[in-house]
Design a protein around this motif. Sequence first.
Motif, PDB file in Angstrom:
ATOM      1  N   LEU A  80     -19.874   0.029 -30.074  1.00 29.13           N
ATOM      2  CA  LEU A  80     -19.149  -0.712 -30.296  1.00 29.13           C
ATOM      3  C   LEU A  80     -19.561  -1.856 -29.149  1.00 29.13           C
ATOM      4  N   ILE A  81     -19.440  -1.047 -27.573  1.00 30.17           N
ATOM      5  CA  ILE A  81     -20.118  -1.477 -26.176  1.00 30.17           C
ATOM      6  C   ILE A  81     -21.163  -1.952 -26.186  1.00 30.17           C
ATOM      7  N   LEU A  82     -22.555  -1.251 -26.594  1.00 28.44           N
ATOM      8  CA  LEU A  82     -23.883  -1.800 -27.274  1.00 28.44           C
ATOM      9  C   LEU A  82     -23.427  -3.190 -27.769  1.00 28.44           C
ATOM     10  N   LEU A  83     -23.332  -3.581 -28.621  1.00 29.47           N
ATOM     11  CA  LEU A  83     -22.795  -4.276 -30.122  1.00 29.47           C
ATOM     12  C   LEU A  83     -22.425  -6.085 -29.494  1.00 29.47           C
ATOM     13  N   ILE A  84     -21.198  -5.492 -28.146  1.00 28.85           N
ATOM     14  CA  ILE A  84     -19.841  -6.410 -27.776  1.00 28.85           C
ATOM     15  C   ILE A  84     -21.251  -6.874 -26.565  1.00 28.85           C
ATOM     16  N   SER A  85     -21.966  -6.465 -26.194  1.00 36.85           N
ATOM     17  CA  SER A  85     -23.235  -6.093 -24.785  1.00 36.85           C
ATOM     18  C   SER A  85     -24.330  -6.985 -25.359  1.00 36.85           C
ATOM     19  N   ILE A  86     -24.647  -7.030 -26.845  1.00 39.58           N
ATOM     20  CA  ILE A  86     -25.996  -7.648 -26.753  1.00 39.58           C
ATOM     21  C   ILE A  86     -25.513  -8.965 -28.141  1.00 39.58           C
ATOM     22  N   THR A  87     -24.262  -8.754 -28.898  1.00 40.56           N
ATOM     23  CA  THR A  87     -24.158 -10.412 -29.442  1.00 40.56           C
ATOM     24  C   THR A  87     -24.173 -11.203 -28.785  1.00 40.56           C
ATOM     25  N   PRO A  88     -23.703 -11.412 -27.382  1.00 39.76           N
ATOM     26  CA  PRO A  88     -24.081 -12.910 -27.645  1.00 39.76           C
ATOM     27  C   PRO A  88     -25.660 -13.386 -26.791  1.00 39.76           C
ATOM     28  N   LEU A  89     -26.382 -12.792 -25.969  1.00 40.24           N
ATOM     29  CA  LEU A  89     -27.574 -12.650 -26.255  1.00 40.24           C
ATOM     30  C   LEU A  89     -28.221 -12.791 -27.632  1.00 40.24           C
ATOM     31  N   VAL A  90     -28.201 -11.979 -28.753  1.00 40.55           N
ATOM     32  CA  VAL A  90     -28.371 -12.299 -29.470  1.00 40.55           C
ATOM     33  C   VAL A  90     -28.449 -13.765 -30.975  1.00 40.55           C
ATOM     34  N   LEU A  91     -26.856 -14.072 -30.198  1.00 40.39           N
ATOM     35  CA  LEU A  91     -26.785 -15.500 -30.828  1.00 40.39           C
ATOM     36  C   LEU A  91     -27.331 -16.478 -30.201  1.00 40.39           C
ATOM     37  N   LEU A  92     -27.306 -16.655 -28.551  1.00 40.30           N
ATOM     38  CA  LEU A  92     -28.028 -17.520 -27.874  1.00 40.30           C
ATOM     39  C   LEU A  92     -29.538 -17.525 -28.467  1.00 40.30           C
ATOM     40  N   ALA A  93     -30.021 -16.132 -28.946  1.00 46.26           N
ATOM     41  CA  ALA A  93     -31.433 -17.004 -29.420  1.00 46.26           C
ATOM     42  C   ALA A  93     -31.874 -16.811 -30.169  1.00 46.26           C
ATOM     43  N   LEU A  94     -30.411 -16.901 -30.999  1.00 48.08           N
ATOM     44  CA  LEU A  94     -30.752 -17.365 -32.716  1.00 48.08           C
ATOM     45  C   LEU A  94     -30.396 -19.102 -32.964  1.00 48.08           C
ATOM     46  N   LEU A  95     -29.929 -19.481 -31.329  1.00 50.16           N
ATOM     47  CA  LEU A  95     -28.797 -20.957 -31.599  1.00 50.16           C
ATOM     48  C   LEU A  95     -30.470 -21.994 -30.864  1.00 50.16           C
ATOM     49  N   LEU A  96     -31.419 -20.783 -29.730  1.00 46.66           N
ATOM     50  CA  LEU A  96     -32.503 -21.578 -28.939  1.00 46.66           C
ATOM     51  C   LEU A  96     -33.437 -21.759 -30.399  1.00 46.66           C
ATOM     52  N   ALA A  97     -33.259 -20.546 -31.046  1.00 45.75           N
ATOM     53  CA  ALA A  97     -34.334 -20.499 -31.674  1.00 45.75           C
ATOM     54  C   ALA A  97     -34.414 -22.273 -32.958  1.00 45.75           C
ATOM     55  N   GLY A  98     -33.369 -22.235 -33.227  1.00 46.13           N
ATOM     56  CA  GLY A  98     -33.268 -23.456 -34.068  1.00 46.13           C
ATOM     57  C   GLY A  98     -33.164 -24.104 -33.612  1.00 46.13           C
ATOM     58  N   TYR A  99     -32.542 -24.970 -32.656  1.00 48.46           N
ATOM     59  CA  TYR A  99     -32.835 -26.211 -31.405  1.00 48.46           C
ATOM     60  C   TYR A  99     -35.073 -26.380 -31.418  1.00 48.46           C
ATOM     61  N   ALA A 100     -35.395 -24.992 -31.283  1.00 51.68           N
ATOM     62  CA  ALA A 100     -36.894 -25.148 -31.117  1.00 51.68           C
ATOM     63  C   ALA A 100     -37.228 -25.713 -32.135  1.00 51.68           C
ATOM     64  N   GLN A 101     -36.164 -25.214 -33.424  1.00 49.31           N
ATOM     65  CA  GLN A 101     -37.371 -25.742 -34.927  1.00 49.31           C
ATOM     66  C   GLN A 101     -36.948 -26.783 -35.139  1.00 49.31           C
TER      67      GLN A 101
END
Length: 168
Positions: A33-54
Amino acid sequence: MSLFFIMLSVLAGGLLYQRGGLDALRDGLAQGLILLISITPLVLLALLLAGYAQSLIPPRWVESQLGRHAGWRATGLAALAGALMPGGPFAAFPVVLVLRQSGAPLSTCIAFLTAWSVLGLHRMIIWEIPWLGWRFALLRWLISLPLPWLAAHWAYRLERRTTREETA
């Protein structure tokens, strides 16, 4: 793929419970759960940036510069971008996702990922040179230099072969 990870998680949880009981299982869940909480913002931001790039990168540009007809120039551009791409998988994989969805062939995306993983200049500067010395880092980098082109070549050949077999 999700079913595989669910089954693997249940199996690992069962083994953990068998070895350490309920306390070990709770500890493993808490760490997950700690790992999920720490990684989730990174994944969300990376996917947001991917959407912007697309949205920012026109598919016509991807097709003309990185498409099948761009040949080895596309592989070189992808290898250069991969070698210069800083960050971990949370940065690199969304870029590949955008490239694929914009029409870049599999071979170009494989060249990018191969270069990112074996030619990453930021890792060479931050880790290899300080820890292992510039001679080691430079020699390893030069030996690895052809790998994105080799990977792209074999990906292209395998993709062509599997496409032919599917249509036959």
